[in-house]
Design a protein around this motif. Structure first.
Motif, PDB file in Angstrom:
ATOM      1  N   PRO A 190      13.933   0.459   4.123  1.00 47.55           N
ATOM      2  CA  PRO A 190      13.984   0.879   3.061  1.00 47.55           C
ATOM      3  C   PRO A 190      12.882   0.809   2.746  1.00 47.55           C
ATOM      4  CG  PRO A 190      14.323  -1.799   2.909  1.00 47.55           C
ATOM      5  CD  PRO A 190      14.100  -0.953   4.660  1.00 47.55           C
ATOM      6  N   MET A 191      11.762   0.909   2.341  1.00 50.77           N
ATOM      7  CA  MET A 191      11.021   0.966   2.180  1.00 50.77           C
ATOM      8  C   MET A 191       9.576   2.203   2.384  1.00 50.77           C
ATOM      9  SD  MET A 191      10.384  -2.459  -0.884  1.00 50.77           S
ATOM     10  CE  MET A 191       9.517  -3.400   0.274  1.00 50.77           C
ATOM     11  N   CYS A 192       9.986   3.103   3.200  1.00 49.88           N
ATOM     12  CA  CYS A 192       9.120   3.853   3.955  1.00 49.88           C
ATOM     13  C   CYS A 192       8.270   4.767   3.210  1.00 49.88           C
ATOM     14  CB  CYS A 192       9.908   5.109   4.220  1.00 49.88           C
ATOM     15  SG  CYS A 192      10.660   4.535   5.972  1.00 49.88           S
ATOM     16  N   LEU A 193       8.408   4.896   1.638  1.00 50.94           N
ATOM     17  CA  LEU A 193       7.787   5.511   0.625  1.00 50.94           C
ATOM     18  C   LEU A 193       6.863   4.320   0.277  1.00 50.94           C
ATOM     19  CD1 LEU A 193       6.143   8.104  -0.252  1.00 50.94           C
ATOM     20  CD2 LEU A 193       8.532   7.640  -2.151  1.00 50.94           C
ATOM     21  N   VAL A 194       6.645   3.808   0.251  1.00 51.77           N
ATOM     22  CA  VAL A 194       6.411   2.430  -0.976  1.00 51.77           C
ATOM     23  C   VAL A 194       5.014   1.723   0.957  1.00 51.77           C
ATOM     24  CG1 VAL A 194       6.442  -0.046  -0.908  1.00 51.77           C
ATOM     25  CG2 VAL A 194       8.010   1.620  -1.847  1.00 51.77           C
ATOM     26  N   ASP A 195       5.336   2.218   1.707  1.00 56.02           N
ATOM     27  CA  ASP A 195       4.179   1.748   2.598  1.00 56.02           C
ATOM     28  C   ASP A 195       3.026   2.858   2.891  1.00 56.02           C
ATOM     29  OD1 ASP A 195       5.438  -0.676   3.250  1.00 56.02           O
ATOM     30  OD2 ASP A 195       6.791  -0.125   5.318  1.00 56.02           O
ATOM     31  N   ASP A 196       3.943   3.852   2.910  1.00 54.57           N
ATOM     32  CA  ASP A 196       3.243   5.407   2.790  1.00 54.57           C
ATOM     33  C   ASP A 196       1.319   5.325   1.046  1.00 54.57           C
ATOM     34  OD1 ASP A 196       4.237   6.758   4.415  1.00 54.57           O
ATOM     35  OD2 ASP A 196       5.563   7.997   3.431  1.00 54.57           O
ATOM     36  N   LEU A 197       2.818   4.852   0.710  1.00 55.16           N
ATOM     37  CA  LEU A 197       1.559   5.289  -0.272  1.00 55.16           C
ATOM     38  C   LEU A 197       0.534   3.327  -0.729  1.00 55.16           C
ATOM     39  CD1 LEU A 197       3.881   6.232  -3.939  1.00 55.16           C
ATOM     40  CD2 LEU A 197       2.105   7.248  -2.247  1.00 55.16           C
ATOM     41  N   MET A 198       0.931   2.598  -0.014  1.00 51.67           N
ATOM     42  CA  MET A 198       0.225   1.433  -0.002  1.00 51.67           C
ATOM     43  C   MET A 198      -0.925   1.061   0.655  1.00 51.67           C
ATOM     44  SD  MET A 198       2.252  -1.953   1.225  1.00 51.67           S
ATOM     45  CE  MET A 198       1.146  -2.484   1.802  1.00 51.67           C
ATOM     46  N   GLU A 199      -0.781   2.916   1.586  1.00 52.85           N
ATOM     47  CA  GLU A 199      -1.660   2.952   3.108  1.00 52.85           C
ATOM     48  C   GLU A 199      -3.290   2.508   1.853  1.00 52.85           C
ATOM     49  OE1 GLU A 199      -1.179   2.180   6.059  1.00 52.85           O
ATOM     50  OE2 GLU A 199       0.872   2.271   5.955  1.00 52.85           O
ATOM     51  N   PRO A 200      -3.782   3.373   0.946  1.00 53.51           N
ATOM     52  CA  PRO A 200      -5.164   3.537   0.515  1.00 53.51           C
ATOM     53  C   PRO A 200      -5.512   1.761  -0.155  1.00 53.51           C
ATOM     54  CG  PRO A 200      -3.880   5.585  -0.121  1.00 53.51           C
ATOM     55  CD  PRO A 200      -2.680   4.221   0.116  1.00 53.51           C
ATOM     56  N   PHE A 201      -4.491   1.313  -0.273  1.00 54.56           N
ATOM     57  CA  PHE A 201      -4.848  -0.018  -1.454  1.00 54.56           C
ATOM     58  C   PHE A 201      -4.676  -1.315  -0.429  1.00 54.56           C
ATOM     59  CE2 PHE A 201      -2.845   3.230  -4.261  1.00 54.56           C
ATOM     60  CZ  PHE A 201      -3.814   3.046  -5.503  1.00 54.56           C
ATOM     61  N   ARG A 202      -4.244  -0.698   1.025  1.00 54.46           N
ATOM     62  CA  ARG A 202      -4.582  -2.150   1.691  1.00 54.46           C
ATOM     63  C   ARG A 202      -5.646  -2.909   1.935  1.00 54.46           C
ATOM     64  NH1 ARG A 202       0.033  -3.719   5.669  1.00 54.46           N
ATOM     65  NH2 ARG A 202       1.360  -1.609   5.052  1.00 54.46           N
ATOM     66  N   PRO A 203      -7.010  -1.757   1.984  1.00 57.25           N
ATOM     67  CA  PRO A 203      -8.359  -2.542   2.549  1.00 57.25           C
ATOM     68  C   PRO A 203      -8.445  -3.384   0.810  1.00 57.25           C
ATOM     69  CG  PRO A 203      -8.308  -0.100   2.432  1.00 57.25           C
ATOM     70  CD  PRO A 203      -7.011  -0.477   2.463  1.00 57.25           C
ATOM     71  N   ILE A 204      -7.790  -3.518  -0.275  1.00 57.90           N
ATOM     72  CA  ILE A 204      -8.373  -4.219  -0.794  1.00 57.90           C
ATOM     73  C   ILE A 204      -7.922  -5.801  -0.503  1.00 57.90           C
ATOM     74  CG2 ILE A 204      -7.799  -4.767  -3.607  1.00 57.90           C
ATOM     75  CD1 ILE A 204      -7.566  -1.829  -4.182  1.00 57.90           C
ATOM     76  N   VAL A 205      -6.694  -5.620   0.191  1.00 61.66           N
ATOM     77  CA  VAL A 205      -6.576  -7.072   0.225  1.00 61.66           C
ATOM     78  C   VAL A 205      -6.919  -7.763   1.949  1.00 61.66           C
ATOM     79  CG1 VAL A 205      -4.325  -8.262   1.922  1.00 61.66           C
ATOM     80  CG2 VAL A 205      -3.830  -6.833  -0.367  1.00 61.66           C
ATOM     81  N   ASP A 206      -7.873  -6.835   2.303  1.00 63.06           N
ATOM     82  CA  ASP A 206      -8.609  -7.107   3.357  1.00 63.06           C
ATOM     83  C   ASP A 206     -10.225  -7.530   2.998  1.00 63.06           C
ATOM     84  OD1 ASP A 206      -6.296  -5.442   5.262  1.00 63.06           O
ATOM     85  OD2 ASP A 206      -7.266  -3.748   5.205  1.00 63.06           O
ATOM     86  N   TYR A 207     -10.405  -7.373   2.283  1.00 57.98           N
ATOM     87  CA  TYR A 207     -11.562  -7.617   1.288  1.00 57.98           C
ATOM     88  C   TYR A 207     -11.270  -8.987   0.961  1.00 57.98           C
ATOM     89  CZ  TYR A 207     -15.169  -7.792  -2.212  1.00 57.98           C
ATOM     90  OH  TYR A 207     -16.414  -7.728  -2.967  1.00 57.98           O
ATOM     91  N   ILE A 208     -10.341  -9.494  -0.007  1.00 65.52           N
ATOM     92  CA  ILE A 208      -9.765  -9.827  -0.213  1.00 65.52           C
ATOM     93  C   ILE A 208      -9.986 -11.530   0.706  1.00 65.52           C
ATOM     94  CG2 ILE A 208      -8.499 -11.714  -1.990  1.00 65.52           C
ATOM     95  CD1 ILE A 208     -10.000  -9.733  -3.205  1.00 65.52           C
TER      96      ILE A 208
END
Length: 309
Positions: free
Chosen positions: A211-229
């Motif tokens: 139900p959150m396809c667009l949400v998953d699209d837009l969070m892609e550029p920010f995922r590396p922040i989580v990876d970094y932490i």
């Protein structure tokens, strides 16, 4: 407003509202309270939770995201306010009518930004960059060559070691990634609905069970922040999801990033991206507002105040 991420992790709690506060009680005794106006995301992880309807209404009216999580720290449901924006119906119609060429070009921008952030993660941590600049330039409209996946296959071994495998059902680093992505996803969901867009109508993600396809699209550029932490937590000897690591990961939306408008919290960067997407649907031009490829300016301490109830 950034809004606090409030997690309810202890079992058998009752959540209610009293005079502008979310109250947390157990066996009829209040054990905590948080101003409703301060809440950006409410994460519900525990067993045996009960909620008052008045609380859910008050949070929805404030545009707060309420996320129900499973035992693997992945969201299974969330509360979506019905009135996200005063021109919501118009924006959703423009979103639905957007043609494939525009959607593909928008996805190209997001994939390039994600790969550039992955490069920035590796650079910040002093690891080999894996020629991510070249990969980013190779991304075409719609990413038909799946450069995103090629980058991921290089990225995870460089970041976490050759033996690491991304597995949503696993513990350790994978569980911490799940938790961080859940916090990020909730913030992006809030931004999407605030921009008057429908979270299910994606640019690239199209799973009919999501139900959150667009949400998953837009969070892609920010995922590396989580990876970094998560990488920094592991380097500090923190290898599992516990109150200490959750307290750090819950701050993700408040971390500062460098943007063309100056130092800006991640939550505001996400909001600007969602509104720029709505404008792109309106104009037919793929103009997205994204932060620079500089990750959080400071790494938070490992003993911040927890908002857990």
């Amino acid at each position: 407003m950034i809004g606090r991420v409030v997690e309810i992790a202890a079992d058998d709690r009752h959540l209610a509202v009293s005079r502008g506060f979310l109250t947390v009680s157990t066996k009829g005794e209040e054990v905590g309270r948080v101003p409703l106006d301060d809440i950006g995301v409410l994460l519900a992880h525990a067993h045996g939770l009960t909620y008052s309807n008045n609380l859910m209404v008050e949070l929805a009216q404030r545009g707060a995201a309420v996320v129900l999580c499973g035992p693997n720290h992945m969201p299974v449901a969330w509360l979506w306010p019905m009135d996200g924006h005063h021109v919501q119906s118009l924006r959703m119609r423009q979103q639905l009518e957007a043609g494939a060429p525009l959607r593909k070009r928008l996805w190209q921008v997001l994939v390039r930004a994600k790969i550039e952030q992955q490069r920035a993660v590796l650079e910040r941590l002093g690891k080999p960059d894996g020629a991510f600049d070249l990969l980013s330039r190779k991304v075409k409209s719609g990413d038909p060559d799946n450069i995103e996946a090629q980058a991921a296959r290089r990225y995870w071994p460089l970041l976490m070691g050759d033996d690491f495998r991304r597995d949503r059902s696993a513990g350790g680093a994978n569980a911490m990634l799940n938790y961080g992505y859940t916090v990020l996803r909730a913030g992006v969901a809030r931004a999407v609905t605030s921009a008057g867009l429908h979270p299910s109508v994606g640019l690239h993600h199209s799973n009919r069970n999501n139900p959150m396809c667009l949400v998953d699209d837009l969070m892609e550029p920010f995922r590396p922040i989580v990876d970094y932490i998560v990488s920094r937590l592991i380097a500090a000897g923190k290898e599992e999801v516990n109150p200490e690591t959750k307290a750090v990961l819950a701050q993700i939306l408040a971390f500062d990033m460098a943007t063309d408008q100056g130092t800006t919290p991640v939550s505001t960067c996400v909001e600007r991206l969602a509104f720029s997407l709505a404008q792109s649907y309106e104009t037919g031009k793929p103009s997205l507002t994204l932060p620079r490829t500089l990750l959080p300016l400071e790494m938070p301490g490992f003993e911040p105040r927890s908002d857990s109830g």
